[in-house]
Design a protein around this motif. Structure first.
Motif, PDB file in Angstrom:
ATOM      1  N   CYS A   1       1.746  -4.749  -8.935  1.00 48.65           N
ATOM      2  CA  CYS A   1       2.341  -4.467 -10.241  1.00 48.65           C
ATOM      3  C   CYS A   1       1.297  -4.658 -11.346  1.00 48.65           C
ATOM      4  CB  CYS A   1       3.549  -5.378 -10.471  1.00 48.65           C
ATOM      5  SG  CYS A   1       4.321  -5.180 -12.093  1.00 48.65           S
ATOM      6  N   ILE A   2       0.996  -3.583 -12.083  1.00 43.34           N
ATOM      7  CA  ILE A   2      -0.030  -3.654 -13.128  1.00 43.34           C
ATOM      8  C   ILE A   2       0.420  -4.555 -14.268  1.00 43.34           C
ATOM      9  CG2 ILE A   2      -1.243  -2.317 -14.892  1.00 43.34           C
ATOM     10  CD1 ILE A   2      -1.405  -0.010 -12.945  1.00 43.34           C
ATOM     11  N   LEU A   3       1.687  -4.459 -14.679  1.00 41.21           N
ATOM     12  CA  LEU A   3       2.176  -5.288 -15.781  1.00 41.21           C
ATOM     13  C   LEU A   3       2.084  -6.770 -15.433  1.00 41.21           C
ATOM     14  CD1 LEU A   3       3.497  -5.646 -18.526  1.00 41.21           C
ATOM     15  CD2 LEU A   3       5.729  -5.351 -17.432  1.00 41.21           C
ATOM     16  N   SER A   4       2.458  -7.137 -14.225  1.00 36.29           N
ATOM     17  CA  SER A   4       2.395  -8.540 -13.815  1.00 36.29           C
ATOM     18  C   SER A   4       0.957  -9.040 -13.817  1.00 36.29           C
ATOM     19  CB  SER A   4       2.999  -8.715 -12.421  1.00 36.29           C
ATOM     20  OG  SER A   4       4.370  -8.350 -12.415  1.00 36.29           O
ATOM     21  N   ARG A   5       0.038  -8.212 -13.348  1.00 32.98           N
ATOM     22  CA  ARG A   5      -1.370  -8.605 -13.327  1.00 32.98           C
ATOM     23  C   ARG A   5      -1.924  -8.682 -14.749  1.00 32.98           C
ATOM     24  NH1 ARG A   5      -3.968  -8.950  -8.791  1.00 32.98           N
ATOM     25  NH2 ARG A   5      -6.003  -8.396  -9.655  1.00 32.98           N
ATOM     26  N   MET A   6      -1.458  -7.815 -15.629  1.00 34.27           N
ATOM     27  CA  MET A   6      -1.882  -7.879 -17.029  1.00 34.27           C
ATOM     28  C   MET A   6      -1.420  -9.181 -17.673  1.00 34.27           C
ATOM     29  SD  MET A   6      -3.722  -5.321 -18.055  1.00 34.27           S
ATOM     30  CE  MET A   6      -3.496  -5.579 -19.809  1.00 34.27           C
TER      31      MET A   6
ATOM     32  N   ILE B   1       0.810  -1.208   0.000  1.00 39.35           N
ATOM     33  CA  ILE B   1       0.000   0.000   0.000  1.00 39.35           C
ATOM     34  C   ILE B   1       0.845   1.260   0.000  1.00 39.35           C
ATOM     35  CG2 ILE B   1      -0.197   0.300   2.490  1.00 39.35           C
ATOM     36  CD1 ILE B   1      -3.040   0.584  -0.110  1.00 39.35           C
ATOM     37  N   ILE B   2       2.089   1.145   0.474  1.00 38.01           N
ATOM     38  CA  ILE B   2       2.973   2.315   0.487  1.00 38.01           C
ATOM     39  C   ILE B   2       3.320   2.746  -0.934  1.00 38.01           C
ATOM     40  CG2 ILE B   2       5.244   3.165   1.230  1.00 38.01           C
ATOM     41  CD1 ILE B   2       5.085   1.266   3.591  1.00 38.01           C
ATOM     42  N   LYS B   3       3.348   1.784  -1.863  1.00 43.52           N
ATOM     43  CA  LYS B   3       3.729   2.086  -3.246  1.00 43.52           C
ATOM     44  C   LYS B   3       2.522   2.178  -4.186  1.00 43.52           C
ATOM     45  CE  LYS B   3       8.316  -0.073  -2.961  1.00 43.52           C
ATOM     46  NZ  LYS B   3       9.243  -1.059  -3.577  1.00 43.52           N
ATOM     47  N   LYS B   4       1.353   2.441  -3.646  1.00 46.33           N
ATOM     48  CA  LYS B   4       0.174   2.507  -4.521  1.00 46.33           C
ATOM     49  C   LYS B   4       0.302   3.686  -5.489  1.00 46.33           C
ATOM     50  CE  LYS B   4      -2.977   5.385  -1.773  1.00 46.33           C
ATOM     51  NZ  LYS B   4      -4.332   5.469  -1.217  1.00 46.33           N
ATOM     52  N   PHE B   5      -0.218   3.483  -6.690  1.00 45.81           N
ATOM     53  CA  PHE B   5      -0.165   4.470  -7.764  1.00 45.81           C
ATOM     54  C   PHE B   5       1.265   4.894  -8.098  1.00 45.81           C
ATOM     55  CE2 PHE B   5      -4.479   5.887  -5.926  1.00 45.81           C
ATOM     56  CZ  PHE B   5      -5.134   4.877  -6.599  1.00 45.81           C
ATOM     57  N   ALA B   6       2.197   3.960  -7.957  1.00 43.27           N
ATOM     58  CA  ALA B   6       3.589   4.272  -8.290  1.00 43.27           C
ATOM     59  C   ALA B   6       3.730   4.536  -9.784  1.00 43.27           C
ATOM     60  CB  ALA B   6       4.501   3.121  -7.871  1.00 43.27           C
ATOM     61  N   ALA B   7       4.630   5.418 -10.147  1.00 41.46           N
ATOM     62  CA  ALA B   7       4.864   5.755 -11.552  1.00 41.46           C
ATOM     63  C   ALA B   7       5.666   4.654 -12.236  1.00 41.46           C
ATOM     64  CB  ALA B   7       5.594   7.090 -11.643  1.00 41.46           C
ATOM     65  N   PHE B   8       5.833   4.798 -13.564  1.00 38.37           N
ATOM     66  CA  PHE B   8       6.624   3.822 -14.312  1.00 38.37           C
ATOM     67  C   PHE B   8       8.035   3.783 -13.751  1.00 38.37           C
ATOM     68  CE2 PHE B   8       3.997   4.982 -18.324  1.00 38.37           C
ATOM     69  CZ  PHE B   8       2.864   4.501 -17.691  1.00 38.37           C
ATOM     70  N   SER B   9       8.559   2.567 -13.636  1.00 38.98           N
ATOM     71  CA  SER B   9       9.927   2.398 -13.147  1.00 38.98           C
ATOM     72  C   SER B   9      10.446   1.051 -13.625  1.00 38.98           C
ATOM     73  CB  SER B   9       9.969   2.476 -11.611  1.00 38.98           C
ATOM     74  OG  SER B   9       9.221   1.404 -11.032  1.00 38.98           O
ATOM     75  N   TYR B  10      11.709   0.807 -13.367  1.00 40.56           N
ATOM     76  CA  TYR B  10      12.300  -0.481 -13.742  1.00 40.56           C
ATOM     77  C   TYR B  10      11.628  -1.607 -12.967  1.00 40.56           C
ATOM     78  CZ  TYR B  10      15.728  -4.189 -14.421  1.00 40.56           C
ATOM     79  OH  TYR B  10      16.344  -5.385 -14.728  1.00 40.56           O
ATOM     80  N   GLU B  11      11.300  -1.366 -11.702  1.00 34.63           N
ATOM     81  CA  GLU B  11      10.663  -2.397 -10.870  1.00 34.63           C
ATOM     82  C   GLU B  11       9.206  -2.600 -11.280  1.00 34.63           C
ATOM     83  OE1 GLU B  11       9.892  -3.464  -6.130  1.00 34.63           O
ATOM     84  OE2 GLU B  11      10.673  -1.491  -6.730  1.00 34.63           O
ATOM     85  N   TYR B  12       8.520  -1.504 -11.602  1.00 36.36           N
ATOM     86  CA  TYR B  12       7.119  -1.569 -12.020  1.00 36.36           C
ATOM     87  C   TYR B  12       6.976  -0.865 -13.376  1.00 36.36           C
ATOM     88  CZ  TYR B  12       6.535  -2.539  -7.032  1.00 36.36           C
ATOM     89  OH  TYR B  12       6.640  -3.070  -5.770  1.00 36.36           O
ATOM     90  N   PRO B  13       7.178  -1.587 -14.480  1.00 36.74           N
ATOM     91  CA  PRO B  13       7.178  -0.960 -15.825  1.00 36.74           C
ATOM     92  C   PRO B  13       5.888  -0.226 -16.180  1.00 36.74           C
ATOM     93  CG  PRO B  13       8.135  -3.165 -15.906  1.00 36.74           C
ATOM     94  CD  PRO B  13       7.550  -3.011 -14.543  1.00 36.74           C
ATOM     95  N   LEU B  14       4.737  -0.686 -15.663  1.00 38.85           N
ATOM     96  CA  LEU B  14       3.467  -0.007 -15.918  1.00 38.85           C
ATOM     97  C   LEU B  14       2.876   0.588 -14.643  1.00 38.85           C
ATOM     98  CD1 LEU B  14       1.673  -2.368 -18.483  1.00 38.85           C
ATOM     99  CD2 LEU B  14       2.908  -0.241 -18.916  1.00 38.85           C
ATOM    100  N   GLY B  15       3.712   0.780 -13.638  1.00 36.61           N
ATOM    101  CA  GLY B  15       3.252   1.340 -12.387  1.00 36.61           C
ATOM    102  C   GLY B  15       2.519   0.329 -11.520  1.00 36.61           C
TER     103      GLY B  15
END
Length: 273
Positions: free
Chosen positions: A62-67, A41-55
């Protein structure tokens, strides 16, 4: 047909997109950068990054992982629905078109009754009757949609029923099952291929829609329609969370529909000539 498809750039593009999405879904644990169920929850709505490519979404997932993991229920459940729908529709259409008479009358009257009701309303009614579960969604889709394909297949069977090769096979004593399997099925194979590609697109939309309404795949399982359902609650604060699965559904459905159009064009004698 294959040569005609390979000359069509749109067919190649559609096949490439479908193949890429299918590979991502099959090997989801390999391509997904994170656990699709892990929330922070601390990282909710995180921007694009290497760890979370789609935020990340509203729960820090992780949106990309769920996609990527969402491809499995979205696409593969649609394939099961398509196989069941086309399979039942083909059997009924073959029986009605080939045997005619009382068999045709009974099947076609059932088809008329099924087609007299709006399909979406009937699907919602069946799901409400059987209960909220993805298996019931698939059963409802097959139960409602087979009638439309049975009518289409019957029309194709009637074109070939009295052809000379069918009459000759019947005159030499071939069994009805042999004629249906060895002669009639290959004749209507092209129509079935077109219907199948178009049916997958319809099934994807239907399963995603029911999941969006909370009647299909249930949270926290990643599925594109269910992800849209979760994203609608934060649409004003993070609209991007809804755009990603929405665009993915549009691209996948459009790819199957365009592929169906390309197959139809490849099988068109005017195009072939």
């Amino acid at each position: 047909m294959i040569k005609q498809l390979m000359k069509n750039k749109m067919a190649i593009l559609s096949l490439g997109i479908i193949a890429l999405i299918s590979i991502l879904g099959i090997f989801a644990p390999v391509f997904a950068p994170n656990d699709p169920y892990e929330s922070n929850i601390i990282k909710k709505f995180a921007a694009f990054s290497y760890e979370y490519p789609l935020g990340t979404d509203h729960l820090g997932r992780c949106i990309l992982s769920r996609m990527i993991y969402g491809i499995r229920p979205t696409l593969f459940l649609s394939l099961i629905t398509m196989l069941g729908t086309i399979g039942l529709g083909t059997i009924m259409g073959l029986l009605a078109g080939y045997f005619r008479g009382i068999v045709d009358e009974i099947i076609m009257r059932i088809v008329d009754v099924m087609l007299s009701f709006p399909s979406q309303i009937m699907i919602l009614a069946v799901v409400a009757l059987l209960g909220v579960d993805i298996r019931n969604v698939i059963i409802a889709n097959i139960f409602i949609k087979w009638a439309w394909y049975a009518r289409m297949i019957r029309t194709s069977v009637l074109k070939y029923r009295d052809k000379n090769f069918i009459l000759f096979s019947r005159s030499i004593g071939s069994s009805e099952s042999f004629i249906l399997i060895k002669h009639m099925l290959p004749c209507i194979g092209s129509e079935m291929a077109i219907l199948a590609t178009l049916d997958i697109g319809w099934a994807i939309l239907n399963i995603s829609t029911l999941s969006f309404l909370g009647l299909g795949v249930q949270a926290p399982i990643p599925e594109w329609g269910a992800m849209l359902n979760e994203a609608k609650n934060v649409m004003t604060t993070n609209p991007y969370q809804m755009l990603v699965p929405g665009i993915a559904v549009v691209i996948l459905v459009a790819s199957f529909n365009l592929l169906g159009d390309c197959i139809r064009d490849a099988l068109d004698p005017k195009e072939a000539s």
